[in-house]
Design a protein around this motif. Structure first.
Motif, PDB file in Angstrom:
ATOM      1  N   GLN A  75      -0.158   6.658   3.603  1.00  0.00           N
ATOM      2  CA  GLN A  75      -0.232   5.326   3.018  1.00  0.00           C
ATOM      3  C   GLN A  75      -0.207   5.424   1.505  1.00  0.00           C
ATOM      4  OE1 GLN A  75      -3.920   3.447   4.059  1.00  0.00           O
ATOM      5  NE2 GLN A  75      -3.729   1.824   2.528  1.00  0.00           N
ATOM      6  N   LYS A  92      -0.827   3.433  -2.247  1.00  0.00           N
ATOM      7  CA  LYS A  92      -1.561   2.348  -2.896  1.00  0.00           C
ATOM      8  C   LYS A  92      -1.213   2.384  -4.376  1.00  0.00           C
ATOM      9  CE  LYS A  92      -6.125   0.194  -3.161  1.00  0.00           C
ATOM     10  NZ  LYS A  92      -7.556   0.287  -2.765  1.00  0.00           N
ATOM     11  N   ASN A 112       1.107  -1.779  -1.331  1.00  0.00           N
ATOM     12  CA  ASN A 112       0.643  -0.897  -0.260  1.00  0.00           C
ATOM     13  C   ASN A 112       1.796  -0.616   0.696  1.00  0.00           C
ATOM     14  OD1 ASN A 112      -2.552  -1.415  -0.615  1.00  0.00           O
ATOM     15  ND2 ASN A 112      -1.463  -3.379  -0.722  1.00  0.00           N
ATOM     16  N   ILE A 146      -6.111  -1.474   4.321  1.00  0.00           N
ATOM     17  CA  ILE A 146      -5.863  -2.076   3.020  1.00  0.00           C
ATOM     18  C   ILE A 146      -7.066  -2.913   2.612  1.00  0.00           C
ATOM     19  CG2 ILE A 146      -3.350  -2.095   3.202  1.00  0.00           C
ATOM     20  CD1 ILE A 146      -3.504  -5.008   4.071  1.00  0.00           C
TER      21      ILE A 146
END
Length: 494
Positions: free
Chosen positions: A263, A265, A274, A296
């Motif tokens: 992931q 960010k 994101n 998130i």
């Protein structure tokens, strides 16, 4: 008087408008530049995080940093913080600045390894101002006369709009329309024109393919082969979603590994970007969607947007009278934020080799050779993050941990494992300190170090390292808060 060469840029977005702007800014007196794009064709919008080469590119092409940051809601970036990559629960950072002080014979890492063998030396971050500043949430462009090494987070769509305004003000002509066909001369194999809807035609002398993953010119019309790297970089999907910010923006990107992928960010001034990168071989779209939305913070501003891709590159980015720039030339997943970097370096390479006259083939060969070396170096650095893991909690990580890797990467890892040796070369943006941070951060510790590290006695070595770490801490204390710096730097009064 010689007529201007007609250059047709096919496609907009970041790649198209960076191409148009760069060419008109520096070669507008000898090139006639037209960009063709359709409002009906969306752009990928990749590249919200960058690497420090963007600074040099902006300087070369006269892009004002404050104007750019205001237009794109940009924040600064010292590097990337990696969570759960070497093993679950572990965190390390890859930042852009030099670590410690090296000399012509050995890198600083050799002295640090010798210190660690003697029971002192601390952590690598003790000797990197950019690394400590990132973790402390501080930022400055320089300390005294010493510049710091930084990049940006930005809104990629806004960046393309900003570049479009700049390009059109300098004379780039934009043609609206969907490309229905690419006309190729049957004798020469060169592209002659782009055939648009409503019988519009855009003819040119030289074409630049910025049509993204569709690769309408280099892949479609000219049928240049695609070299598939998905056996090393298995991800072929991504989901992207924007959220409201819940904290001041830190000066780093986060890359958080999950059992199904990783992931990102990316903090901007006005929101947070994101996304989740994953492989359809090991994860369903529904599971990816749930993983992303379950990890998130803040309120969602957009719905998760899906993206399909294949890692690899066109074997020749320049063929006949066409050069592919950006996603049309290939894609390496966004793990180390290299998408815009590869666009920028390709544009500089193209301008150095632009075919104003004479035989084109030698120029194309040089362009393709340099491009291959650069892309393979970035590929190897990306693969390193996956291969050098201890994770065994999912089919994905078991595949990566046990897979075969390119010989070039295997050689790098073996040299570092046995001797602590890492090196920089002209083809590779990632310098020795970048390779060192990732290898050590993910648990690849050298068995031996260079004998030069023992020239100093342990006591003298300890004193020198303490001096370096003290200097880093002193400089760190001089840096303002990252968010405060942005507010001051981007204020209307600046």
């Amino acid at each position: 008087m010689n007529e201007k060469i007609r250059v047709i840029v096919a496609g907009g977005g970041t790649a198209g408008w960076l191409t148009a702007y760069s060419l008109v800014k520096r070669l507008g007196n000898v090139l006639d530049i037209t960009l063709v794009e359709s409002d009906q064709v969306g752009t990928v919008g990749v590249g919200e995080a960058t690497v420090p080469t963007i600074n040099r590119f902006h300087q070369l092409f006269g892009i004002d940093e404050r104007e750019f940051m205001l237009a794109t809601q940009a924040t600064f970036k010292f590097g990337i913080v990696f969570d759960n990559w070497g093993a679950q629960g572990e965190t390390y950072a890859h930042t852009f600045g030099e670590i410690g002080q090296s000399n012509w014979m050995v890198d600083f890492i050799q002295y640090w390894l010798e210190a660690r063998a003697n029971g002192f030396g601390g952590n690598l971050e003790d000797y990197s101002l950019e690394l400590k500043a990132a973790k402390a949430g501080k930022f400055a462009k320089a300390v005294g006369d010493t510049p710091l090494t930084y990049a940006f987070h930005m809104d990629a769509t806004a960046y393309a709009d900003f570049l479009r305004q700049q390009s059109e003000s300098l004379g780039v002509r934009r043609v609206e329309g969907t490309i229905n066909e690419v006309a190729v001369d049957p004798q020469t194999g060169n592209i002659q024109s782009l055939e648009l809807e409503k019988n519009k035609q855009v003819a040119g002398d030289f074409f630049i393919d910025c049509t993204g993953f569709r690769s309408l010119l280099i892949g479609g019309a000219l049928d240049v082969e695609f070299e598939d790297w998905s056996h090393w970089l298995a991800a072929d999907r991504a989901l992207a979603v924007q959220t409201t910010s819940t904290e001041p923006p830190p000066p780093y990107t986060r890359a958080i590994a999950h059992s199904c992928g990783w992931q990102w960010k990316i903090p901007l001034q006005n929101r947070t970007g994101n996304g989740l990168v994953y492989s359809s071989r090991f994860c369903s779209d529904d599971d990816a969607h749930a993983t992303l939305l379950g990890n998130i913070t803040g309120e969602t501003i957009t719905e998760p947007a899906p993206l399909k891709f294949k890692t690899g590159r066109r074997r020749n980015a320049w063929h006949k009278n066409c050069v592919a720039i950006g996603l049309s030339s290939g894609f390496i997943e966004p793990l180390e934020s290299t998408s815009i970097h590869l666009i920028d370096t390709a544009l500089v390479r193209l301008m150095r080799l632009f075919p104003f006259a004479g035989e084109v083939a030698p120029l194309a060969k040089q362009f393709n050779d340099e491009t291959q070396r650069e892309w393979e170096a970035v590929r190897d650095f990306s693969i390193l993050h996956y291969k050098q893991t201890q994770r065994d909690d999912s089919e994905l990580w078991n595949y990566y941990r046990t897979m075969d890797i390119p010989d070039s990467l295997a050689h790098r890892m073996e040299l570092f494992k046995e001797h602590g040796y890492a090196w920089s070369d002209s083809a590779n943006f990632f310098r020795a300190h970048s390779w060192i941070q990732v290898m050590i951060g993910q648990g690849l510790l050298p068995k031996n170090c260079h004998g030069a590290s023992r020239i100093l006695t342990p006591e003298a070595l300890k004193q020198e390292l303490e001096k370096l770490s003290t200097l880093v801490n002193q400089n760190l204390s001089k840096l303002p808060d990252h968010n405060d710096f942005i507010k001051q730097y981007c204020s209307a009064k600046s």
